[in-house]
Motif scaffolding. Structure first.
Motif, PDB file in Angstrom:
ATOM      1  N   LYS A  56       0.997  -3.837  -6.861  1.00  0.00           N
ATOM      2  CA  LYS A  56       2.023  -3.740  -5.826  1.00  0.00           C
ATOM      3  C   LYS A  56       1.608  -4.549  -4.603  1.00  0.00           C
ATOM      4  O   LYS A  56       0.437  -4.844  -4.402  1.00  0.00           O
ATOM      5  N   VAL A 116      -2.229  -4.563  -3.449  1.00  0.00           N
ATOM      6  CA  VAL A 116      -3.049  -3.427  -3.871  1.00  0.00           C
ATOM      7  C   VAL A 116      -2.626  -3.112  -5.301  1.00  0.00           C
ATOM      8  O   VAL A 116      -1.499  -2.682  -5.535  1.00  0.00           O
ATOM      9  N   PHE A 171       2.227  -4.789  -0.251  1.00  0.00           N
ATOM     10  CA  PHE A 171       2.621  -4.025   0.925  1.00  0.00           C
ATOM     11  C   PHE A 171       2.670  -4.959   2.123  1.00  0.00           C
ATOM     12  O   PHE A 171       1.792  -5.805   2.301  1.00  0.00           O
ATOM     13  N   ARG A 195       6.082  -0.758   1.368  1.00  0.00           N
ATOM     14  CA  ARG A 195       5.891  -1.272   0.009  1.00  0.00           C
ATOM     15  C   ARG A 195       7.017  -2.257  -0.280  1.00  0.00           C
ATOM     16  O   ARG A 195       8.179  -1.992   0.018  1.00  0.00           O
ATOM     17  N   PRO A 233       5.652   3.735   1.792  1.00  0.00           N
ATOM     18  CA  PRO A 233       4.641   4.007   0.760  1.00  0.00           C
ATOM     19  C   PRO A 233       4.379   5.502   0.662  1.00  0.00           C
ATOM     20  O   PRO A 233       4.629   6.253   1.606  1.00  0.00           O
ATOM     21  N   THR A 234       3.881   5.919  -0.483  1.00  0.00           N
ATOM     22  CA  THR A 234       3.430   7.303  -0.613  1.00  0.00           C
ATOM     23  C   THR A 234       2.173   7.464   0.243  1.00  0.00           C
ATOM     24  O   THR A 234       1.567   6.476   0.681  1.00  0.00           O
ATOM     25  N   GLU A 257      -4.569   3.630   0.356  1.00  0.00           N
ATOM     26  CA  GLU A 257      -5.100   2.470  -0.357  1.00  0.00           C
ATOM     27  C   GLU A 257      -4.906   1.185   0.447  1.00  0.00           C
ATOM     28  O   GLU A 257      -5.802   0.340   0.515  1.00  0.00           O
ATOM     29  N   VAL A 258      -3.740   1.029   1.070  1.00  0.00           N
ATOM     30  CA  VAL A 258      -3.462  -0.155   1.886  1.00  0.00           C
ATOM     31  C   VAL A 258      -4.360  -0.164   3.115  1.00  0.00           C
ATOM     32  O   VAL A 258      -4.913  -1.204   3.491  1.00  0.00           O
ATOM     33  N   GLU A 297      -0.719   8.355  -0.759  1.00  0.00           N
ATOM     34  CA  GLU A 297      -1.812   7.738  -1.514  1.00  0.00           C
ATOM     35  C   GLU A 297      -1.789   6.216  -1.358  1.00  0.00           C
ATOM     36  O   GLU A 297      -2.829   5.593  -1.135  1.00  0.00           O
ATOM     37  N   GLU A 298      -0.598   5.615  -1.484  1.00  0.00           N
ATOM     38  CA  GLU A 298      -0.477   4.172  -1.312  1.00  0.00           C
ATOM     39  C   GLU A 298      -0.891   3.755   0.100  1.00  0.00           C
ATOM     40  O   GLU A 298      -1.591   2.754   0.280  1.00  0.00           O
TER      41      GLU A 298
END
Length: 116
Positions: A43, A40, A45, A80, A94-95, A101-102, A97-98
């Motif tokens: 980065k 993503v 994951f 992550r 991950p945050t 996204e994932v 937000e991350e």
């Protein structure tokens, strides 16, 4: 998903599979197999699935794979992939937000697979 920020992580290569060991604050070890890596942006994951006796092919009853997972909600973890100063992979939570996204990237992959 359980927050994995409080885990110490290590990983081993067992039969060419990436096995990740989470150690919680009580010293309990949980074993996960890296099922896939989802890029993503810049980065990457990892989708980590809990190991249990059904996943183990070693035949050794003392093997860590024979530790039964009790809670189905803890069977998948998104981590992550970062690298330490020595270039070794480390797995971090991950945050939010991350994670979103994932999740969206994974859902897109599943849609593409279903179309094939």
């Amino acid at each position: 998903m359980e927050d994995n920020k409080d885990f110490e992580l290590e990983h081993d290569h067992i039969d060419e599979e990436e096995i990740v060991v989470f150690t919680d604050e009580d010293g309990n070890e949980m074993y996960f197999r890296e099922e896939m890596v989802i890029p993503v942006g810049e980065k990457s994951f990892a989708v980590l699935c809990a190991l249990d006796v059904d996943d183990c092919e070693c035949g050794d009853e003392e093997c860590h794979c024979h530790d039964e997972e009790d809670d189905d909600d803890d069977n998948v973890v998104i981590a992550r992939i970062d690298f330490d100063e020595d270039g070794n992979e480390t797995y971090l939570a991950p945050t939010d937000e991350e994670f979103e996204e994932v999740k969206a990237a994974y859902e897109k992959l599943v849609e593409e697979w279903d179309e094939e």
